[in-house]
Design a protein around this motif. Sequence first.
Motif, PDB file in Angstrom:
ATOM      1  N   UNK A 162       0.848  -1.188   0.000  1.00 41.09           N
ATOM      2  CA  UNK A 162       0.000   0.000   0.000  1.00 41.09           C
ATOM      3  C   UNK A 162       0.883   1.237   0.000  1.00 41.09           C
ATOM      4  N   UNK A 163       0.535   2.182  -0.844  1.00 42.77           N
ATOM      5  CA  UNK A 163       1.352   3.378  -0.999  1.00 42.77           C
ATOM      6  C   UNK A 163       1.316   4.232   0.256  1.00 42.77           C
ATOM      7  N   UNK A 164       2.475   4.693   0.653  1.00 45.30           N
ATOM      8  CA  UNK A 164       2.538   5.639   1.762  1.00 45.30           C
ATOM      9  C   UNK A 164       3.167   6.917   1.254  1.00 45.30           C
ATOM     10  N   UNK A 165       2.705   7.995   1.772  1.00 40.70           N
ATOM     11  CA  UNK A 165       3.234   9.267   1.300  1.00 40.70           C
ATOM     12  C   UNK A 165       4.588   9.528   1.940  1.00 40.70           C
ATOM     13  N   UNK A 166       5.323  10.450   1.353  1.00 34.90           N
ATOM     14  CA  UNK A 166       6.634  10.813   1.888  1.00 34.90           C
ATOM     15  C   UNK A 166       6.518  11.337   3.314  1.00 34.90           C
ATOM     16  N   UNK A 167       5.381  11.948   3.634  1.00 36.36           N
ATOM     17  CA  UNK A 167       5.200  12.540   4.953  1.00 36.36           C
ATOM     18  C   UNK A 167       4.908  11.486   6.020  1.00 36.36           C
ATOM     19  N   UNK A 168       4.358  10.328   5.653  1.00 31.68           N
ATOM     20  CA  UNK A 168       3.973   9.308   6.636  1.00 31.68           C
ATOM     21  C   UNK A 168       5.174   8.633   7.286  1.00 31.68           C
ATOM     22  N   UNK A 169       6.224   8.388   6.526  1.00 31.49           N
ATOM     23  CA  UNK A 169       7.372   7.637   7.030  1.00 31.49           C
ATOM     24  C   UNK A 169       8.041   8.341   8.217  1.00 31.49           C
ATOM     25  N   UNK A 170       8.416   9.621   8.110  1.00 31.07           N
ATOM     26  CA  UNK A 170       9.045  10.280   9.259  1.00 31.07           C
ATOM     27  C   UNK A 170       8.106  10.366  10.458  1.00 31.07           C
ATOM     28  N   UNK A 171       6.827  10.528  10.203  1.00 32.87           N
ATOM     29  CA  UNK A 171       5.861  10.632  11.293  1.00 32.87           C
ATOM     30  C   UNK A 171       5.814   9.330  12.106  1.00 32.87           C
ATOM     31  N   UNK A 172       5.891   8.188  11.425  1.00 35.86           N
ATOM     32  CA  UNK A 172       5.878   6.909  12.135  1.00 35.86           C
ATOM     33  C   UNK A 172       7.109   6.750  13.006  1.00 35.86           C
ATOM     34  N   UNK A 208       8.882   9.185  14.246  1.00 36.23           N
ATOM     35  CA  UNK A 208       8.728  10.143  15.335  1.00 36.23           C
ATOM     36  C   UNK A 208       7.858   9.557  16.446  1.00 36.23           C
ATOM     37  N   UNK A 209       6.776   8.893  16.073  1.00 38.82           N
ATOM     38  CA  UNK A 209       5.904   8.265  17.071  1.00 38.82           C
ATOM     39  C   UNK A 209       6.639   7.172  17.840  1.00 38.82           C
ATOM     40  N   UNK A 210       7.442   6.385  17.146  1.00 38.42           N
ATOM     41  CA  UNK A 210       8.199   5.327  17.817  1.00 38.42           C
ATOM     42  C   UNK A 210       9.201   5.916  18.807  1.00 38.42           C
ATOM     43  N   UNK A 211       9.953   6.936  18.377  1.00 34.90           N
ATOM     44  CA  UNK A 211      10.921   7.566  19.276  1.00 34.90           C
ATOM     45  C   UNK A 211      10.218   8.237  20.466  1.00 34.90           C
ATOM     46  N   UNK A 212       9.063   8.817  20.224  1.00 35.65           N
ATOM     47  CA  UNK A 212       8.292   9.436  21.307  1.00 35.65           C
ATOM     48  C   UNK A 212       7.826   8.375  22.296  1.00 35.65           C
TER      49      UNK A 212
END
Length: 174
Positions: A108-118, A120-124
Amino acid sequence: MSTKEQNTLTQDTVYDLLSNGRRRFVISRLRRAEGPVSVNDLSEAVAAWENDVPESELTDKQIKRVYVSLYQIHIPKLDEAGLVDYDKDSGLVELTPAVSELDSYLPEQESDEDRPRRWLLLYTAIAFVSLSLYGGVLLFPDTFGWISVTALNIALFSVIVITTATHYLLEQWR
């Protein structure tokens, strides 16, 4: 008979086309576009993605290196397969309906913006769990007496190193 003349792509052809990250990126970028995209714009987008920098920070050399490979290899290959229409005169590329044949092969396609956000959530989440554990050990020593601060330091440091290394390797692989 060229692949473009056929109605369907063979599995080997699809695997060959998708074996290159630049071609996968071009297909993904064109799927998000609302019309034809110039080879120049695709070159800048690919170069920014590969170098992990904003397009405004790219050097001419980085863009040219990508442009040459898109112009000479990748876009003609996608055009030959019938997945894109490429107008050499205008330098515009757009997807054809045949690209839907790739859907069963692509995640499933993910946008360029989704990857860093994920990430960030993991590090948070790691930071939140770490602070909670440190707070528990320091504020409730009877309850958390089974774990020393040294053991907690080693465990959390290990989690951070493994997560960061995994993040780095996955980004390099993509």
